[in-house]
Design a protein around this motif. Sequence first.
Motif: not given
Length: 151
Positions: A53-54, A63-66, A72-74
Motif C-alpha cells: 500500500e502506497f 493498493l497493489l496486490t497479486c 498485478l491488481r491496482i
Amino acid sequence: MTVGRDEPGEDIRQPVGRPRGGDSDWLKGAWITAVHGLFYRPEGITGEPEAIEFVLSGGESVLLTCASDWTLRITPGGWPELPDWCVPAGQWQFSPLANLPVPPYGGAWTVTGTEELRDEKGEVREAVIRCEDGDFVVVAGDTMAIRFVRP
C-alpha cells in the motif's frame, strides 16, 4: 488517480486525480508519504508481503496486490484499514518495508510518472512508479516484490 476494482460487482471508491490506464501517468504529481507491506501474520512479517500500500499525502492510498495468476491488481486503498479480503482481520498486519529508503527531504517522494509492464495477454505484471529520487518497482508473483532503484 482513478483506479477501479477489476472484479465485476465490487464496490468502487470515488476516484480522484488522473485516469489510470496502462502505461499512463495515473499517479503523476502525487506525494507518497509511506509504503507498507501487508503480511499474513501467522507466516511472520519477514517474508514477502501479500500486498503493498502506497500512502499518499491527503490520506488517500493505492493498493497493489497479486492475483493467483501472478497478475498485478491496482486498486484504491483504504489506509489504515485492511482490505476486505483480509479474513480473519486479526491475522493480517501492515508493516513498513525494511528494504526501502525513508522518504526524502520534505517527507514524501514526488511521483514523476508511472509505467505498467504487461504480458503477452495484456495483463499487468509489473508497475514502475517513477519518483524524483528513484523508482519503485513492484512485481506480482506468488507474493509481492518491491524494490527502490536509484538513478
